[in-house]
Motif scaffolding. Structure first.
Motif, mmCIF file in Angstrom:
data_model
loop_
_atom_site.group_PDB
_atom_site.id
_atom_site.type_symbol
_atom_site.label_atom_id
_atom_site.label_comp_id
_atom_site.label_asym_id
_atom_site.label_seq_id
_atom_site.Cartn_x
_atom_site.Cartn_y
_atom_site.Cartn_z
ATOM 1 N N THR A 288 0.801 -1.222 0.000
ATOM 2 C CA THR A 288 0.000 0.000 0.000
ATOM 3 C C THR A 288 0.836 1.275 0.000
ATOM 4 O OG1 THR A 288 -0.144 -0.052 2.430
ATOM 5 C CG2 THR A 288 -1.887 -1.167 1.189
ATOM 6 N N LYS A 289 2.119 1.159 0.246
ATOM 7 C CA LYS A 289 3.018 2.303 0.187
ATOM 8 C C LYS A 289 4.077 2.023 -0.867
ATOM 9 C CE LYS A 289 2.309 3.188 5.112
ATOM 10 N NZ LYS A 289 2.942 3.313 6.451
ATOM 11 N N GLY A 290 4.778 3.041 -1.294
ATOM 12 C CA GLY A 290 5.756 2.805 -2.353
ATOM 13 C C GLY A 290 6.849 3.849 -2.372
ATOM 14 N N GLN A 291 7.701 3.733 -3.380
ATOM 15 C CA GLN A 291 8.805 4.673 -3.576
ATOM 16 C C GLN A 291 8.930 5.009 -5.060
ATOM 17 O OE1 GLN A 291 9.682 1.473 -2.392
ATOM 18 N NE2 GLN A 291 9.687 1.832 -0.197
ATOM 19 N N ARG A 292 9.284 6.238 -5.329
ATOM 20 C CA ARG A 292 9.510 6.684 -6.705
ATOM 21 C C ARG A 292 11.023 6.733 -6.928
ATOM 22 N NH1 ARG A 292 7.157 12.401 -9.154
ATOM 23 N NH2 ARG A 292 7.512 11.938 -11.373
ATOM 24 N N VAL A 293 11.578 5.609 -7.336
ATOM 25 C CA VAL A 293 13.031 5.438 -7.415
ATOM 26 C C VAL A 293 13.473 5.487 -8.869
ATOM 27 C CG1 VAL A 293 14.962 3.940 -6.784
ATOM 28 C CG2 VAL A 293 12.908 4.000 -5.347
ATOM 29 N N ILE A 294 14.593 6.161 -9.119
ATOM 30 C CA ILE A 294 15.132 6.207 -10.475
ATOM 31 C C ILE A 294 16.577 5.696 -10.479
ATOM 32 C CG2 ILE A 294 13.625 8.086 -11.209
ATOM 33 C CD1 ILE A 294 16.008 9.973 -10.903
ATOM 34 N N PRO A 295 17.015 5.101 -11.590
ATOM 35 C CA PRO A 295 18.347 4.470 -11.657
ATOM 36 C C PRO A 295 19.429 5.438 -12.144
ATOM 37 C CG PRO A 295 17.113 3.892 -13.596
ATOM 38 C CD PRO A 295 16.209 4.780 -12.778
ATOM 39 N N ARG A 296 19.732 6.470 -11.387
ATOM 40 C CA ARG A 296 20.696 7.469 -11.836
ATOM 41 C C ARG A 296 22.075 6.849 -12.075
ATOM 42 N NH1 ARG A 296 24.590 10.530 -9.557
ATOM 43 N NH2 ARG A 296 24.095 9.734 -7.477
ATOM 44 N N ARG A 297 22.553 6.040 -11.109
ATOM 45 C CA ARG A 297 23.912 5.484 -11.244
ATOM 46 C C ARG A 297 24.014 4.522 -12.430
ATOM 47 N NH1 ARG A 297 28.220 6.488 -11.064
ATOM 48 N NH2 ARG A 297 29.236 4.691 -10.102
ATOM 49 N N ALA A 298 22.982 3.730 -12.643
ATOM 50 C CA ALA A 298 23.015 2.806 -13.783
ATOM 51 C C ALA A 298 23.161 3.582 -15.087
ATOM 52 C CB ALA A 298 21.764 1.945 -13.803
ATOM 53 N N ALA A 299 22.439 4.701 -15.183
ATOM 54 C CA ALA A 299 22.547 5.528 -16.384
ATOM 55 C C ALA A 299 23.944 6.122 -16.508
ATOM 56 C CB ALA A 299 21.498 6.635 -16.350
ATOM 57 N N GLU A 300 24.505 6.606 -15.408
ATOM 58 C CA GLU A 300 25.849 7.178 -15.440
ATOM 59 C C GLU A 300 26.885 6.151 -15.853
ATOM 60 O OE1 GLU A 300 25.345 10.568 -11.923
ATOM 61 O OE2 GLU A 300 26.366 8.674 -11.501
ATOM 62 N N LEU A 301 26.659 4.900 -15.476
ATOM 63 C CA LEU A 301 27.599 3.838 -15.810
ATOM 64 C C LEU A 301 27.396 3.295 -17.213
ATOM 65 C CD1 LEU A 301 27.474 2.006 -12.369
ATOM 66 C CD2 LEU A 301 29.483 3.154 -13.332
ATOM 67 N N GLY A 302 26.387 3.823 -17.911
ATOM 68 C CA GLY A 302 26.185 3.464 -19.308
ATOM 69 C C GLY A 302 25.276 2.278 -19.543
ATOM 70 N N TYR A 303 24.509 1.880 -18.527
ATOM 71 C CA TYR A 303 23.636 0.728 -18.752
ATOM 72 C C TYR A 303 22.463 1.126 -19.645
ATOM 73 C CZ TYR A 303 20.684 -3.282 -18.236
ATOM 74 O OH TYR A 303 19.914 -4.372 -18.521
ATOM 75 N N ALA A 304 22.199 0.324 -20.679
ATOM 76 C CA ALA A 304 21.088 0.546 -21.599
ATOM 77 C C ALA A 304 19.983 -0.459 -21.287
ATOM 78 C CB ALA A 304 21.557 0.383 -23.040
#
Length: 328
Positions: A288-304
């Motif tokens: 019933t609760k959640g988090q709005r999480v984004i993958p900033r480090r994955a993007a910085e490391l070049g993950y597609a």
């Protein structure tokens, strides 16, 4: 590359082990049930080590000579209603296994160069609409404390000169497993509805955020953490486009009924949180609760990302290769 994997027979672990094998490496899987795993044709090319990672044992000797360690062990959060004993298992299985992995790395004559440590986005606790990057602080609820202790238990390898990457994993989408194993039968039986996100007795509108990820992308991020020397510290293992629960529920209902009824009904309200609490117990708070999480480090490391959007991720899970049928 020899990769020692705890939790290697689980949802994520066995796929990672298969990926290591496909890349020409050797997955070394620690398990309490090696005889059964050796009979599994999909895992017959893996190496197995008998042992329980939550206790000390000779299994630790197998870490010596491995190039990397991936620690994925943890008692299921959704496997049963939370009692004091179940909460203890959830916490201790993660913390004790990680303590023992660090001890094994420390004792190795030829130490691995990297430890990829699993964690979860529960680390952040419920934060409403706040956008959460890896630098966000930990929460204070039960799962947040467990995740923080879990991560802290792995910190001992830093002083050993072993690179440490911590992957905080979101809601994993995989066919017939994990969260979808529980959700799919419910969405096939009735109209799609949102779950949670409002007061305890008001109808749920599903406004809380869900940070999801396709299982192939979890494996991809773990693989990147193994091979990329710049992968250090926390990395959010989530897709770049989190959605609200109502949107997730609508998308799931649509893809499940796409082959049968494109006009499938979606109701804008769902059961109140109090009812979920009655049915599921304390674990309902995770839903019933959640988090709005984004993958900033994955993007910085070049993950597609293979599946950055929810609709295409769900279609890959339920309608592979363009298939137009689902076991009903």
């Amino acid at each position: 590359m020899r990769v020692f994997i705890t939790g290697g027979s689980g949802l994520i672990g066995r796929r990672l082990a298969r990926r290591v094998l496909e890349k020409g490496g050797t997955p070394v899987v620690l398990s309490r049930h090696t005889d059964a795993l050796r009979r599994d044709r999909s895992m017959r090319d893996f190496e197995f080590v008998q042992g329980d990672p939550t206790t000390l044992g000779r299994w630790r000797e197998a870490v010596d000579g491995c190039d990397a360690v991936v620690n994925l062990v943890g008692h299921s959060v959704f496997g049963e209603r939370w009692s004091g004993e179940v909460k203890r298992k959830i916490r201790d299985s993660r913390v004790y296994s990680t303590d023992n992995v660090v001890t094994a790395i420390s004792a190795a004559k030829k130490r691995p160069s990297v430890l990829v440590q699993a964690s979860a986005i529960g680390y952040y606790g419920p934060k409403d609409d706040e956008v959460l990057e890896e630098s966000a602080p930990s929460g204070t609820d039960f799962l947040a404390v467990v995740c923080r202790e879990w991560e802290d238990a792995s910190a001992g390898v830093d002083a050993l000169g072993v690179r440490r990457a911590v992957v905080r994993i979101g809601v994993v989408l995989a066919p017939g497993e994990g969260a979808l194993k529980t959700m799919t039968p419910l969405f096939k039986l009735g109209p799609g509805v949102p779950v949670g996100g409002d007061g305890p007795f008001s109808p749920a509108r599903g406004l809380q955020w869900m940070s999801w990820i396709h299982v192939d992308d979890v494996v991809g991020i773990l693989e990147m953490a193994l091979s990329n020397s710049n992968a250090v510290g926390p990395i959010n293992g989530v897709a770049p486009n989190p959605v609200r629960n109502a949107d997730f529920s609508r998308a799931l209902s649509n893809v499940l009924w796409k082959p049968y009824a494109p006009w499938r009904v979606f109701l804008p309200i769902g059961p109140p949180n109090a009812l979920l609490r009655l049915v599921l117990g304390e674990v309902a708070s995770v839903v019933t609760k959640g988090q709005r999480v984004i993958p900033r480090r994955a993007a910085e490391l070049g993950y597609a990302f293979q599946f950055p959007e929810l609709a295409e991720a769900l279609e890959d899970v339920f309608l592979p290769s363009g298939s137009a049928s689902i076991a009903h």
